[in-house]
Design an enzyme around this catalytic site. Sequence first.
Site, short mmCIF file in Angstrom:
data_model
loop_
_atom_site.label_atom_id
_atom_site.label_comp_id
_atom_site.label_asym_id
_atom_site.label_seq_id
_atom_site.Cartn_x
_atom_site.Cartn_y
_atom_site.Cartn_z
N HIS A 55 64.86 2.93 58.11
CA HIS A 55 63.81 2.30 57.32
C HIS A 55 64.27 1.98 55.90
O HIS A 55 63.50 2.13 54.94
CB HIS A 55 62.58 3.21 57.28
CG HIS A 55 61.90 3.37 58.60
ND1 HIS A 55 61.34 2.31 59.28
CD2 HIS A 55 61.70 4.46 59.38
CE1 HIS A 55 60.83 2.74 60.42
NE2 HIS A 55 61.03 4.03 60.51
N GLU A 162 59.39 11.37 69.41
CA GLU A 162 58.35 10.67 68.64
C GLU A 162 57.63 9.63 69.48
O GLU A 162 56.81 8.88 68.96
CB GLU A 162 58.96 10.01 67.40
CG GLU A 162 60.09 9.04 67.70
CD GLU A 162 60.70 8.44 66.44
OE1 GLU A 162 60.16 8.68 65.34
OE2 GLU A 162 61.71 7.73 66.57
N ASP A 188 55.18 9.13 63.84
CA ASP A 188 55.20 8.29 65.03
C ASP A 188 54.64 9.02 66.24
O ASP A 188 53.94 8.41 67.07
CB ASP A 188 56.62 7.80 65.32
CG ASP A 188 57.04 6.65 64.41
OD1 ASP A 188 56.15 6.01 63.84
OD2 ASP A 188 58.25 6.41 64.28
#
Length: 272
Positions: A55, A162, A188
């Site tokens: 990310h 996740e 998540d």
Amino acid sequence: MSLATETTIVKNNLQVAAATGKICTALGIKICRGVEIVHIAKAAGYESLFIDLEHTCMTVSDASQLCITAISSGVTPFVRVPHQCGSGFIQRVLDVGAMGVIVPHIHGVDDAKKVISVSKYPPVGTRSLSAGFPQFEYASPSPDVLMAEMNQHGSQCFIMIETRDALEAVDDIAALPGCDVLLVGSQDLATEIGTLPDWDDPRFWNALEAVGNAAKKHGKLMGIAGLYHRPDILKRVINELGAKWIVGGHDVGLLSAGGRANSDLLKSLQDN
């Protein structure tokens, strides 16, 4: 007179902590590319790093410099790679200094097997042999020593739990040779099972418990990320479920929170 070449891999702080029943804390790095952040992490008391390439816009080169600095500083660097980045990308991250690779969005046993295969040398996996690794401080051990040491200490495989699919298959994933850490991606996972934003929903705790039980059953480590805002739940995860790798705040969040607190303090000093 020639000096003998040191062929011992550097210490893996997560393994050392887990062996003594302690937790290993990690600072998340998302925006700070300069190696200064490594020394700040060490001064703050973190034992490891969660270097995030998923990310962020950081590159493999950025991650390498952070890893090399961390290794020299006695802080253990682990790197999360982007989703569907490919086997070659994973190997590059490990080759340039990561002591472990964190792979997101695993959807079952087959996904986990692919990660293990590229992360581990034979006989566990199929990783291509090379030389000149930061994990050995660029010393050159024999191939058999290199492969054994890397497999055990220098290329830990973090399988992120996740997704609903991974949660349902967590026991089978934990049973895989070469799966070293089951890492819960709290945000998540909570989204996938429909409990976000209610962190007190019993279904979320049940999910954490399933991961912890699988890790204990198969002698693997449990880690957790994204839950530093709920220390009450983290305390239970550590003490009841035995989690050993605890990811704290990320650089951007800590800087923002610290900056806001400092700014508010300064503004509060003026009499109205």
